[in-house]
Design an enzyme around this catalytic site. Structure first.
Site, PDB file in Angstrom:
ATOM      1  N   LYS A  43      -3.555 -17.118   0.339  1.00 41.94           N
ATOM      2  CA  LYS A  43      -3.046 -17.071   1.723  1.00 41.94           C
ATOM      3  C   LYS A  43      -3.856 -16.056   2.533  1.00 41.94           C
ATOM      4  O   LYS A  43      -4.646 -15.297   1.958  1.00 41.94           O
ATOM      5  CB  LYS A  43      -1.560 -16.697   1.701  1.00 41.94           C
ATOM      6  CG  LYS A  43      -1.266 -15.335   1.067  1.00 41.94           C
ATOM      7  CD  LYS A  43       0.214 -15.160   0.774  1.00 41.94           C
ATOM      8  CE  LYS A  43       0.470 -13.819   0.125  1.00 41.94           C
ATOM      9  NZ  LYS A  43       1.846 -13.692  -0.390  1.00 41.94           N
ATOM     10  N   ARG A 138      14.611 -13.154   0.897  1.00 42.98           N
ATOM     11  CA  ARG A 138      13.649 -13.588   1.904  1.00 42.98           C
ATOM     12  C   ARG A 138      13.842 -15.090   2.105  1.00 42.98           C
ATOM     13  O   ARG A 138      14.529 -15.490   3.018  1.00 42.98           O
ATOM     14  CB  ARG A 138      12.231 -13.248   1.426  1.00 42.98           C
ATOM     15  CG  ARG A 138      11.163 -13.396   2.471  1.00 42.98           C
ATOM     16  CD  ARG A 138       9.847 -12.729   2.067  1.00 42.98           C
ATOM     17  NE  ARG A 138       9.192 -13.346   0.915  1.00 42.98           N
ATOM     18  CZ  ARG A 138       7.984 -12.964   0.448  1.00 42.98           C
ATOM     19  NH1 ARG A 138       7.338 -11.957   1.020  1.00 42.98           N
ATOM     20  NH2 ARG A 138       7.443 -13.557  -0.597  1.00 42.98           N
ATOM     21  N   HIS A 167      10.460 -14.921  -6.893  1.00 44.81           N
ATOM     22  CA  HIS A 167       9.476 -13.882  -6.547  1.00 44.81           C
ATOM     23  C   HIS A 167      10.108 -12.507  -6.767  1.00 44.81           C
ATOM     24  O   HIS A 167      11.220 -12.266  -6.332  1.00 44.81           O
ATOM     25  CB  HIS A 167       9.051 -14.060  -5.086  1.00 44.81           C
ATOM     26  CG  HIS A 167       7.890 -13.196  -4.669  1.00 44.81           C
ATOM     27  ND1 HIS A 167       6.702 -13.138  -5.374  1.00 44.81           N
ATOM     28  CD2 HIS A 167       7.737 -12.358  -3.610  1.00 44.81           C
ATOM     29  CE1 HIS A 167       5.871 -12.305  -4.764  1.00 44.81           C
ATOM     30  NE2 HIS A 167       6.472 -11.821  -3.699  1.00 44.81           N
ATOM     31  N   ARG A 220       1.485 -16.612 -10.481  1.00 44.04           N
ATOM     32  CA  ARG A 220       0.866 -16.587  -9.146  1.00 44.04           C
ATOM     33  C   ARG A 220       0.082 -15.287  -8.983  1.00 44.04           C
ATOM     34  O   ARG A 220       0.638 -14.208  -8.925  1.00 44.04           O
ATOM     35  CB  ARG A 220       1.941 -16.691  -8.048  1.00 44.04           C
ATOM     36  CG  ARG A 220       2.784 -17.958  -8.102  1.00 44.04           C
ATOM     37  CD  ARG A 220       3.729 -18.046  -6.912  1.00 44.04           C
ATOM     38  NE  ARG A 220       4.556 -16.863  -6.748  1.00 44.04           N
ATOM     39  CZ  ARG A 220       5.676 -16.613  -7.403  1.00 44.04           C
ATOM     40  NH1 ARG A 220       6.154 -17.485  -8.285  1.00 44.04           N
ATOM     41  NH2 ARG A 220       6.342 -15.514  -7.188  1.00 44.04           N
ATOM     42  N   TYR A 259     -14.328   9.351  22.520  1.00 48.48           N
ATOM     43  CA  TYR A 259     -13.173   9.291  23.428  1.00 48.48           C
ATOM     44  C   TYR A 259     -12.224  10.466  23.202  1.00 48.48           C
ATOM     45  O   TYR A 259     -11.935  10.829  22.056  1.00 48.48           O
ATOM     46  CB  TYR A 259     -12.380   8.006  23.179  1.00 48.48           C
ATOM     47  CG  TYR A 259     -13.047   6.753  23.690  1.00 48.48           C
ATOM     48  CD1 TYR A 259     -13.390   6.617  25.037  1.00 48.48           C
ATOM     49  CD2 TYR A 259     -13.305   5.696  22.829  1.00 48.48           C
ATOM     50  CE1 TYR A 259     -13.987   5.457  25.503  1.00 48.48           C
ATOM     51  CE2 TYR A 259     -13.894   4.535  23.286  1.00 48.48           C
ATOM     52  CZ  TYR A 259     -14.233   4.417  24.626  1.00 48.48           C
ATOM     53  OH  TYR A 259     -14.823   3.264  25.075  1.00 48.48           O
ATOM     54  N   CYS A 305     -13.867   4.187  17.715  1.00 53.14           N
ATOM     55  CA  CYS A 305     -13.825   3.316  18.897  1.00 53.14           C
ATOM     56  C   CYS A 305     -13.547   1.879  18.469  1.00 53.14           C
ATOM     57  O   CYS A 305     -13.424   1.588  17.286  1.00 53.14           O
ATOM     58  CB  CYS A 305     -15.164   3.354  19.637  1.00 53.14           C
ATOM     59  SG  CYS A 305     -15.810   4.986  19.962  1.00 53.14           S
ATOM     60  N   ASP A 307     -15.604  -0.663  18.543  1.00 49.60           N
ATOM     61  CA  ASP A 307     -16.736  -1.296  17.852  1.00 49.60           C
ATOM     62  C   ASP A 307     -17.642  -0.323  17.107  1.00 49.60           C
ATOM     63  O   ASP A 307     -18.578  -0.738  16.445  1.00 49.60           O
ATOM     64  CB  ASP A 307     -17.624  -2.034  18.864  1.00 49.60           C
ATOM     65  CG  ASP A 307     -16.819  -2.723  19.928  1.00 49.60           C
ATOM     66  OD1 ASP A 307     -16.029  -3.601  19.549  1.00 49.60           O
ATOM     67  OD2 ASP A 307     -16.948  -2.367  21.114  1.00 49.60           O
TER      68      ASP A 307
HETATM   69  C1  LIG Z   1       1.740 -13.237  -1.744  1.00 46.66           C
HETATM   70  C2  LIG Z   1       2.568 -13.808  -2.823  1.00 46.66           C
HETATM   71  C3  LIG Z   1       2.136 -13.741  -4.159  1.00 46.66           C
HETATM   72  C4  LIG Z   1       0.921 -12.972  -4.594  1.00 46.66           C
HETATM   73  O1  LIG Z   1       1.275 -11.636  -4.758  1.00 46.66           O
HETATM   74  P1  LIG Z   1       0.211 -10.580  -5.368  1.00 46.66           P
HETATM   75  O2  LIG Z   1       0.999  -9.333  -5.435  1.00 46.66           O
HETATM   76  O3  LIG Z   1      -0.878 -10.510  -4.370  1.00 46.66           O
HETATM   77  O4  LIG Z   1      -0.205 -11.101  -6.659  1.00 46.66           O
HETATM   78  C5  LIG Z   1       2.902 -14.384  -5.118  1.00 46.66           C
HETATM   79  N1  LIG Z   1       4.025 -15.050  -4.793  1.00 46.66           N
HETATM   80  C6  LIG Z   1       4.486 -15.127  -3.520  1.00 46.66           C
HETATM   81  C7  LIG Z   1       5.739 -15.870  -3.242  1.00 46.66           C
HETATM   82  C8  LIG Z   1       3.783 -14.503  -2.495  1.00 46.66           C
HETATM   83  O5  LIG Z   1       4.247 -14.559  -1.246  1.00 46.66           O
END
Ligand SMILES: *Cc1c(COP(=O)(O)O)cnc(C)c1O
Length: 373
Positions: A43, A138, A167, A220, A259, A305, A307
């Site tokens: 992502k 969530r 998760h 994941r 600045y 700054c 850039d």
């Molecule tokens: C972003 C995400 C991950 C990956 O998490 P990491 O800590 O980067 O490995 C896994 N599962 C879900 C649902 C996520 O949103």
């Protein structure tokens, strides 16, 4: 000049260097370590590293599936020629079901209400992963009866319920207590359904390094692919950030830099200008931190700054001298600590304005300039 020509030239000498060899090795290491199917989480444009380029490498390394957060991210991969299975981890409008089916994109259950909206569409063949909310609060379904109801509704509508997952909230700091509790809840929900799924997955990067569980067959992996985890590991760092000196001069004692004139030279000082600023994701809070030039550290003086920013040198270096902002001598972990944030936020803030230089087989492999190549 042809597109291929542009691919060989850095139009801006401020670049994120992405080591695809290390990325490949990290994926192989984690697949071996877990002995499970890799769902590579790419992502946010592959955590800022370039979604399509990252996708190709992780698939080469044996990833079974890619995961993104939204439909546009999934479509960007399809448009980039990626044909592997893709799972959307976040919210998709139920009315976009047809787009998902047409593009062979799997999606996650947000809630029972969402499922009820979804089945107003024709979802014959839509690939779905049940999301069990075990404590993140969530998205996902918490209640086992609701989960069963959602599953029945999806099956009756001929969706392909290919996955189930949860998760973890605290796998970075607390691999036992909270994670144990969450996994037990997940297991209870999974058993209550009494069904088989192609993908059963709980672990993110930290959990997949440290946590042992049965019933899951996939994991994941996000940040771990780039070598940044909360635990010590054999993972290799993928990301470096470099720029070059574009101006050097002696600034007299009493003169100020930048600045707001926040820095005053206490003596005659050698000041160099670097072409990187907060619009690149190199935020203003970096003022006062070190960069690394020619074997020594140099401090960023004055405000960063949009850039550019200025550093104080011990001696004059030629224009074009390479300056490390992140790399072998300055870790992103330290940078995150200095800036009161986490590695994730740092790397996803490095934006498309930075040129990307990809390293493959130990050689420069591809240059991606913003909006050019
Ligand atoms: C972003 C995400 C991950 C990956 O998490 P990491 O800590 O980067 O490995 C896994 N599962 C879900 C649902 C996520 O949103």
């Amino acid at each position: 000049m042809s597109m291929l020509g542009w691919c060989k030239i850095m139009l801006r000498k401020t670049w994120l260097e992405i080591n695809l060899d290390n990325l490949y090795d990290n994926c192989c290491f984690m697949i071996k370590h877990t002995n499970k199917k890799l769902i590579a989480v790419i992502k946010a444009n592959g955590y800022g590293c370039g979604d399509v380029e990252i996708a190709k490498v992780v698939l080469d390394a044996g990833a079974s599936m890619l995961a993104v957060s939204s439909l546009d991210e999934a479509m960007a991969l399809r448009n980039g020629g990626i044909e592997a299975p893709i799972l959307i981890l976040g919210y998709v409008e139920p009315s976009d079901a047809l787009l998902l089916i047409e593009n062979n994109i799997s999606t996650s259950v947000v809630s029972l209400d969402w499922v009820k909206e979804l089945v107003k569409e024709n979802i014959n063949g839509l690939k779905v992963h049940l999301k069990v909310d075990t404590g993140m609060n969530r998205i996902g379904i918490k209640d086992i009866d609701e989960l069963k109801e959602a599953y029945e509704i999806l099956k009756n509508a001929k969706a392909d319920v290919e996955g189930i997952f949860t998760h973890y909230a605290c796998s970075d700091v607390d691999p036992s207590f909270k994670t144990d509790e969450q996994f037990s809840k997940f297991k209870r929900a999974y058993k209550a359904l009494n069904a088989k799924f192609k993908y059963v997955h709980c672990d993110n990067s930290d959990a997949s390094l440290t946590y042992q569980e049965d019933i899951t067959n996939s994991f994941r992996l996000g940040i771990g692919m780039y070598g940044y985890c909360s635990y010590k590991s054999e993972l290799k760092k993928v990301i470096s950030l470099y720029t070059t000196i574009i101006n050097v001069k002696t600034v007299n004692k009493g003169e100020t830099i930048g600045y707001g004139a926040t820095y005053t030279c206490e003596e005659d000082e050698i000041i160099a200008t670097l072409p990187i600023g907060y619009a690149d994701g190199f935020i203003r809070k970096n003022s006062g931190r070190n960069v690394y030039v020619n074997g020594e550290y140099a401090t960023i003086v004055g405000r960063v700054c949009m850039d550019q920013c200025m550093i104080k040198l011990s001696k004059k270096y030629p224009i074009g001298t390479i300056v490390e902002l992140v790399g072998d001598h300055i870790s992103i972990e330290d940078m995150a600590k200095d800036l009161d944030t986490i590695v994730y936020e740092i790397i996803t803030n490095f934006n498309e304005r930075l040129t990307r230089k990809y390293i493959k087989n130990n050689k420069e492999y591809l240059i991606v300039n913003k909006r050019v190549s």
